[in-house]
Write a protein that holds these residues in place. Sequence first.
Motif: not given
Length: 363
Positions: A1-4, A337-339, A24-25
Amino acid sequence: MSELYIGLMSGTSMDGVDVALCEVDTSHCRLVASLEYPFSKALKEAVLQMIGSSTTLQTVGEMNHRLGLLFGEAVNALLAKEKIEAARIRAIGLHGQTLWHNPRGEHPFSMQLGDASMVAAQTNIDVVGDFRSKDIALGGEGAPFAPAFHQFLFHHMAKSIGVLNIGGMANLSVLQEPLIGFDTGPGNVLMDLWVQKQCNLPYDNDGQWAQKGKSDQALLDDLNNEAYFAAQAPKSTGRELFNLTWLAGHLQKHLKITAEDVQATLLELTVLSVVNEVRRYKIEHLLVCGGGVKNSFLMHRLAEELDNISVTATDAYGVSSEQMEAMLFAWLAYKRIHREAVELKAVTGAKTNGILGGVYAKD
């Protein structure tokens, strides 16, 4: 899932703050909107004064605050322009303004100013900053980071790809196994400094002044004798080496050269330092990004010297040449953020790939 995510970049040239809103994904980083926020002349001069002379802890602290305010204003300007609520943005990737880069000293460090907590407070968005420290702690150069992003963007293309970013400094990514990337040397920085000193202009538009001069071979040979150019990667550099003091030391031996001939020679130094490195590798397509793309004479000279290689701005491949670096920091924020570790050890010389950056929470 994409995020801004929003990426912020203020480079060596300090000609503005690039703000990039990206979706971004795991497999894409798409530019949604962008803005170039003005970097005031007074603030730029204050930063250059700090870099070029001794300073105080008070001045460092105050500049950290001032730059934090600037970066927060830049983000809010983009949000207002695009009518986007801060709550929709997952995080901001903040590079900060580099004042000094010394990854190979007795006590290695790289200093970027711009208070991340101030940016978080101003925007009400989490901020990821201080990316370089972890790589240096792992034994790396702390730069350049762009090669990992270039690999992410262009890995699907032919393996004979090189990506050249021409900002204040120039860096080259060679998309092969293992990934290679390093600073080739000065990009725009010396040309900008010289035209500012001689003509009171922020930059040499389209290389017009350089075209009026003629490159001086003796001066070019002298400049190119700098040890950095012969050093093997991993390597990185900045204003702490390539600055007006460095240039003045060389010009003392070449006093009869006209100002426009110096400018022409500085442009050739950028071209030569890039071309010498590109020729080391089996590169068939050189994709170019950064402010140097706007210098048509510089691009023309690169294409002339690399006549057997396709030299094209990254815009032709769907990626903004002007916003590439700001997009990089949006992507790095996503990775933090996603480590997720950033695959840079082959580029920077770090012992291992690290999770880069610290998170400065909005609350």
